[in-house]
Write a protein that holds these residues in place. Sequence first.
Motif, PDB file in Angstrom:
ATOM      1  N   GLY A 292      -8.108 -33.535 -11.840  1.00 42.00           N
ATOM      2  CA  GLY A 292      -9.051 -33.497 -12.954  1.00 42.00           C
ATOM      3  C   GLY A 292      -8.624 -32.691 -14.154  1.00 42.00           C
ATOM      4  O   GLY A 292      -9.443 -32.414 -15.032  1.00 42.00           O
ATOM      5  N   PHE A 293      -7.343 -32.330 -14.228  1.00 41.65           N
ATOM      6  CA  PHE A 293      -6.895 -31.475 -15.320  1.00 41.65           C
ATOM      7  C   PHE A 293      -5.948 -32.188 -16.293  1.00 41.65           C
ATOM      8  O   PHE A 293      -5.139 -31.544 -16.964  1.00 41.65           O
ATOM      9  N   VAL A 294      -6.041 -33.494 -16.364  1.00 40.43           N
ATOM     10  CA  VAL A 294      -5.259 -34.242 -17.351  1.00 40.43           C
ATOM     11  C   VAL A 294      -5.785 -33.896 -18.743  1.00 40.43           C
ATOM     12  O   VAL A 294      -7.001 -33.860 -18.957  1.00 40.43           O
ATOM     13  N   PRO A 295      -4.898 -33.636 -19.706  1.00 39.79           N
ATOM     14  CA  PRO A 295      -5.364 -33.352 -21.071  1.00 39.79           C
ATOM     15  C   PRO A 295      -6.236 -34.478 -21.622  1.00 39.79           C
ATOM     16  O   PRO A 295      -6.080 -35.647 -21.262  1.00 39.79           O
ATOM     17  N   TYR A 296      -7.119 -34.125 -22.525  1.00 37.14           N
ATOM     18  CA  TYR A 296      -8.146 -35.029 -23.033  1.00 37.14           C
ATOM     19  C   TYR A 296      -7.567 -36.314 -23.620  1.00 37.14           C
ATOM     20  O   TYR A 296      -6.655 -36.284 -24.448  1.00 37.14           O
ATOM     21  N   LYS A 297      -8.089 -37.457 -23.142  1.00 40.38           N
ATOM     22  CA  LYS A 297      -7.769 -38.791 -23.642  1.00 40.38           C
ATOM     23  C   LYS A 297      -6.295 -39.161 -23.480  1.00 40.38           C
ATOM     24  O   LYS A 297      -5.794 -40.046 -24.185  1.00 40.38           O
ATOM     25  N   GLN A 298      -5.583 -38.497 -22.579  1.00 39.48           N
ATOM     26  CA  GLN A 298      -4.186 -38.849 -22.338  1.00 39.48           C
ATOM     27  C   GLN A 298      -4.111 -39.813 -21.158  1.00 39.48           C
ATOM     28  O   GLN A 298      -4.672 -39.543 -20.102  1.00 39.48           O
ATOM     29  N   PRO A 299      -3.422 -40.940 -21.323  1.00 38.14           N
ATOM     30  CA  PRO A 299      -3.328 -41.909 -20.226  1.00 38.14           C
ATOM     31  C   PRO A 299      -2.533 -41.352 -19.057  1.00 38.14           C
ATOM     32  O   PRO A 299      -1.641 -40.505 -19.242  1.00 38.14           O
ATOM     33  N   LEU A 300      -2.846 -41.828 -17.864  1.00 37.23           N
ATOM     34  CA  LEU A 300      -2.147 -41.363 -16.668  1.00 37.23           C
ATOM     35  C   LEU A 300      -0.651 -41.656 -16.746  1.00 37.23           C
ATOM     36  O   LEU A 300       0.164 -40.946 -16.153  1.00 37.23           O
ATOM     37  N   SER A 301      -0.288 -42.673 -17.511  1.00 32.11           N
ATOM     38  CA  SER A 301       1.127 -43.028 -17.650  1.00 32.11           C
ATOM     39  C   SER A 301       1.935 -41.941 -18.354  1.00 32.11           C
ATOM     40  O   SER A 301       3.167 -41.952 -18.305  1.00 32.11           O
ATOM     41  N   ASN A 302       1.253 -41.007 -19.024  1.00 28.70           N
ATOM     42  CA  ASN A 302       1.944 -39.889 -19.674  1.00 28.70           C
ATOM     43  C   ASN A 302       2.245 -38.755 -18.701  1.00 28.70           C
ATOM     44  O   ASN A 302       2.849 -37.753 -19.083  1.00 28.70           O
ATOM     45  N   SER A 303       1.787 -38.875 -17.450  1.00 23.91           N
ATOM     46  CA  SER A 303       2.029 -37.858 -16.421  1.00 23.91           C
ATOM     47  C   SER A 303       3.267 -38.237 -15.614  1.00 23.91           C
ATOM     48  O   SER A 303       3.356 -39.349 -15.089  1.00 23.91           O
ATOM     49  N   ILE A 304       4.215 -37.313 -15.516  1.00 27.67           N
ATOM     50  CA  ILE A 304       5.442 -37.556 -14.760  1.00 27.67           C
ATOM     51  C   ILE A 304       5.389 -36.735 -13.473  1.00 27.67           C
ATOM     52  O   ILE A 304       5.237 -35.507 -13.515  1.00 27.67           O
ATOM     53  N   LEU A 305       5.498 -37.431 -12.326  1.00 28.87           N
ATOM     54  CA  LEU A 305       5.314 -36.804 -11.026  1.00 28.87           C
ATOM     55  C   LEU A 305       6.628 -36.673 -10.270  1.00 28.87           C
ATOM     56  O   LEU A 305       7.568 -37.444 -10.497  1.00 28.87           O
ATOM     57  N   PRO A 306       6.713 -35.727  -9.345  1.00 21.40           N
ATOM     58  CA  PRO A 306       7.891 -35.600  -8.486  1.00 21.40           C
ATOM     59  C   PRO A 306       8.020 -36.801  -7.554  1.00 21.40           C
ATOM     60  O   PRO A 306       7.141 -37.672  -7.496  1.00 21.40           O
TER      61      PRO A 306
END
Length: 347
Positions: A292-306
Motif C-alpha cells: 500500500g505504499f506505492v507513490p500517488y497515481k503511479q502505475p504498478l508497472s513503474n515498480s521494479i521488483l527483485p
Amino acid sequence: MGRKPKYKHLLVIRLSAMGDVAMTVPVLISLLQNHPNLSITLLTKNSFAPIFKDLQRVTVVHADVKGEHKGIYGLYRLFSSLKKLNIDAVADLHNVLRSNVLKILFKSVGVPVIQIDKGRKEKKALTRPTNKVMRPLKSSHERYADVFRRLGFAVDLSQDLVLSKPILPQEIASSIDASSRLIGIAPFATYKSKMYPLNKVELVIRDLLAQTNAQVLLFGGGSKEKELLDTLASKFNSRVVNMTFNVPFKAELDLIANLSVILAMDSGNGHLAANYGVPVVTIWGVTHPYAGFVPYKQPLSNSILPNLDTFPLLPTSVYGNKFPEGYDKAIDTITPDDVVAKITDLL
C-alpha cells in the motif's frame, strides 16, 4: 462539492516518517477542495512543514517529541496548547502511543477522534513466510481518506490531486542545467534491505548519460549520505550534481517538482515527487508495492521488483526491517539495464 461537513476545524496527526507524511498531501487536497470552509491544523515534525507550503487553510504545528513534548507531561502540554485552537475533531493518521495519549486527552473534553486502520492483519498475511496471501492491499492514501470519511467528509482520490509545478528558484536554476531534462536519483532508504547498491546506481547513471542528454541530480538526507553521493558524483562530469544540503528543503521540493522523472527506493523522495505529478520509478527490496505504499497515481508497472524465483518469500516486511538471512541481498537481483530501460521509457 462534498456534503455539508459537521466540523469546521480539524486536527490532523501524522508525526513521521517523511514518506508517510508526504502521502497525506493528495488526501488533504481533495478534502480542502470538497470543503471550502474547512481549516486544518496539522501536527507533525517542524522539518516537514515545507511539504504543505502550497496548501491553503493548512497550518502546521510542530510536535517536539524529543524536547518540549516528550513523555506524558510533554504530551499534556502539547494537548493544552492545541485545545486553545478550538479543534472540532481529530483525525489521527498515525495511531501510535503518542497519538493515543492525545486521543484520550481530547476525548476527555468531548472532542471526537477517529484513528487510521493500518490493516495490520492483512499486512501480516502478505509478509508471513507460509500461507502468504499475495494480493494488493488498500493504499495508505485510501486508509487516510477513510479516516476523514468516518468523520463525515467527502474525499475522492480518483481525481488528479497533485500540486502545481512551481517555478525553479534562481538559487537552483543557476547551479544546474535547467534547459535539459532532469533525472532525479534518490538511492537511500531507512533500511539497507530497501537500498539499491551504489555500485549499481553508478552503472545506471553511466548508461543514462550515454543514452540521454539529461542531467542527473542526486538526493540524500544526511551528512553520511552527502559524503557518499559526493564521491559518486565526482566520478562523472557536471551532468551529475549532488543536491544534498545544497539548498533548503523548501527549494529542494521546487526542484523535485521540476524533474522529468525520479528513481527512488520504497522511501520518501518518491512520494514527494508524486505529489507534483512527476513520474516515479521505484525499486523494491524486501518490501512490496502490494503493502500500500506505492507513490500517488503511479502505475504498478513503474515498480521494479527483485527476482521472486530466487527469493520466493518476498515480501518479508512492510517497512524493510524484517527478513530471513540473505534476503537483504534480494534487491541486488535487479539489473541496471532494467532500471535504465524503465527510466528512458518514461522520458
